[in-house]
Design an enzyme around this catalytic site. Structure first.
Site, mmCIF file in Angstrom:
data_model
loop_
_atom_site.group_PDB
_atom_site.id
_atom_site.type_symbol
_atom_site.label_atom_id
_atom_site.label_comp_id
_atom_site.label_asym_id
_atom_site.label_seq_id
_atom_site.Cartn_x
_atom_site.Cartn_y
_atom_site.Cartn_z
ATOM 1 N N GLU A 176 0.902 -1.264 -0.221
ATOM 2 C CA GLU A 176 -0.132 0.010 0.077
ATOM 3 C C GLU A 176 0.915 1.309 -0.093
ATOM 4 O OE1 GLU A 176 -4.134 -1.507 1.932
ATOM 5 O OE2 GLU A 176 -2.343 -1.075 3.358
ATOM 6 N N ASP B 76 -11.678 -6.428 -3.506
ATOM 7 C CA ASP B 76 -12.428 -7.512 -3.334
ATOM 8 C C ASP B 76 -13.797 -7.395 -2.931
ATOM 9 O OD1 ASP B 76 -10.382 -7.396 -0.805
ATOM 10 O OD2 ASP B 76 -12.612 -8.113 -0.444
HETATM 11 O O1 OS5 Z 1 -4.784 -4.827 5.937
HETATM 12 C C1 OS5 Z 1 -5.949 -5.758 5.815
HETATM 13 C C2 OS5 Z 1 -7.071 -4.765 5.442
HETATM 14 N N1 OS5 Z 1 -7.088 -4.673 4.212
HETATM 15 C C3 OS5 Z 1 -8.175 -4.165 3.572
HETATM 16 C C4 OS5 Z 1 -9.196 -5.231 2.989
HETATM 17 C C5 OS5 Z 1 -10.234 -6.005 3.875
HETATM 18 N N2 OS5 Z 1 -10.557 -6.119 5.226
HETATM 19 C C6 OS5 Z 1 -11.250 -6.765 5.349
HETATM 20 N N3 OS5 Z 1 -12.055 -7.661 4.543
HETATM 21 C C7 OS5 Z 1 -11.792 -7.607 3.470
HETATM 22 N N4 OS5 Z 1 -12.390 -8.451 2.424
HETATM 23 C C8 OS5 Z 1 -10.931 -6.808 2.952
HETATM 24 N N5 OS5 Z 1 -10.329 -6.636 1.442
HETATM 25 C C9 OS5 Z 1 -9.463 -5.666 1.658
HETATM 26 C C10 OS5 Z 1 -6.302 -5.654 3.458
HETATM 27 C C11 OS5 Z 1 -5.605 -6.552 4.527
HETATM 28 C C12 OS5 Z 1 -6.197 -7.986 4.810
HETATM 29 S S1 OS5 Z 1 -5.340 -9.123 5.423
HETATM 30 C C13 OS5 Z 1 -4.228 -9.594 4.188
HETATM 31 C C14 OS5 Z 1 -3.274 -10.448 4.715
HETATM 32 C C15 OS5 Z 1 -2.509 -10.926 3.462
HETATM 33 C C16 OS5 Z 1 -1.221 -11.779 3.699
HETATM 34 N N6 OS5 Z 1 -1.044 -12.637 4.513
HETATM 35 N N7 OS5 Z 1 0.229 -13.054 4.719
HETATM 36 N N8 OS5 Z 1 0.665 -12.721 3.755
HETATM 37 C C17 OS5 Z 1 -0.191 -12.000 3.144
HETATM 38 C C18 OS5 Z 1 2.126 -12.998 3.164
HETATM 39 C C19 OS5 Z 1 3.265 -12.457 4.159
HETATM 40 C C20 OS5 Z 1 3.968 -13.428 4.976
HETATM 41 C C21 OS5 Z 1 4.949 -12.835 5.871
HETATM 42 C C22 OS5 Z 1 5.008 -11.207 6.101
HETATM 43 C C23 OS5 Z 1 4.298 -10.654 5.103
HETATM 44 C C24 OS5 Z 1 3.251 -11.211 4.234
#
Ligand code: OS5
Length: 233
Positions: A12, A196
């Protein structure tokens, strides 16, 4: 003026760091803060990590340690309203915590005593955004945004949040940032581009559109910074 620009995830804020190019990195409270000198002003850019607690720590650090006088949040969100599609931009008019629940004591969802269900955004910054959108011919929706420590990927839950909070979009940091800024009197602006639809396909869509939607939000935020700086003259 010192202006904070935060996101929750690296993706972001990366377009912002790429755009501004030269920055100093300061580590504080187990996070990195990227300081940019820009047109006689200081931009403080950081990603908080995901969720309300990390977002609160980062927002308050930007305000208290780095002396930011305005705080901008750029990132992605899940759509609740059908009129928000992937990549669309929405600005929060007010925000609520959808996972805050002491209804057992007769209170409404999102409310605790001495708090309020909604945190209101700053009207002047929303006004700047509307001017930019009009000048550039960009569709910008004003939304109530619901925040909680959950990635929403379920039709029933999404509909419940939409109905209970009149929310058009859902994410995991905005209301925490809003509450923090309002508590210390700092104007804030929360912009999200849809990644999404918070439904059963959400995690796949999120992975596919995180980067492109983050870039859309960041590009708009660059124009917001220009507008804020021009207005400060
Ligand atoms: O910051 C979180 C909220 N954001 C907005 C969002 C959201 N929130 C709630 N419900 C939805 N349907 C949403 N759509 C967009 C986005 C973000 C969501 S949580 C994403 C987690 C993704 C992730 N997990 N592991 N990794 C990526 C890989 C990783 C591994 C180690 C270190 C860093 C990344």
């Amino acid at each position: 003026m010192n202006i904070a620009i935060m996101g929750a995830m690296p993706e972001e804020i990366e377009p912002l760091l790429d755009y501004y190019g030269k920055y100093e990195t300061i580590e504080y409270a187990k996070n990195n803060f990227y300081l940019v000198d820009y047109k006689g002003h200081r931009l403080v850019i950081a990603y908080s990590k995901i969720g309300k607690v990390y977002a609160t720590i980062t927002a308050l650090t930007m305000i208290k340690k780095f002396k930011c006088q305005k705080l901008l949040f750029s990132g992605v969100a899940g759509a609740i309203s059908d009129d928000l599609g992937i990549g669309d931009l929405t600005v929060a008019t007010k925000l609520s915590q959808h996972d805050l629940d002491i209804t057992a004591f007769g209170h409404p969802y999102g409310f605790v005593p001495e708090g309020s269900v909604y945190e209101e955004s700053n009207g002047e910054l929303i006004g700047f955004a509307k001017e930019i959108a009009e000048q550039k011919g960009i569709k910008l929706k004003e939304s109530i945004i619901a925040t909680g420590d959950q990635f929403i990927c379920d039709q029933d839950k999404k509909e419940w949040i939409g109905k209970t909070f009149k929310a058009s979009a859902v994410e995991m940091e905005g209301a925490a940032v809003a509450l923090t800024c309002n508590a210390v009197g700092i104007p804030f602006f929360i912009l999200r581009s849809i990644s999404d639809a918070a439904d059963m396909d959400a995690s796949f869509d999120f992975d596919e559109f995180l980067k492109s939607s983050s870039k859309r939000s960041a590009d708009f935020m660059i124009s917001m910074v220009e507008k804020i700086i021009d207005n400060a003259k």
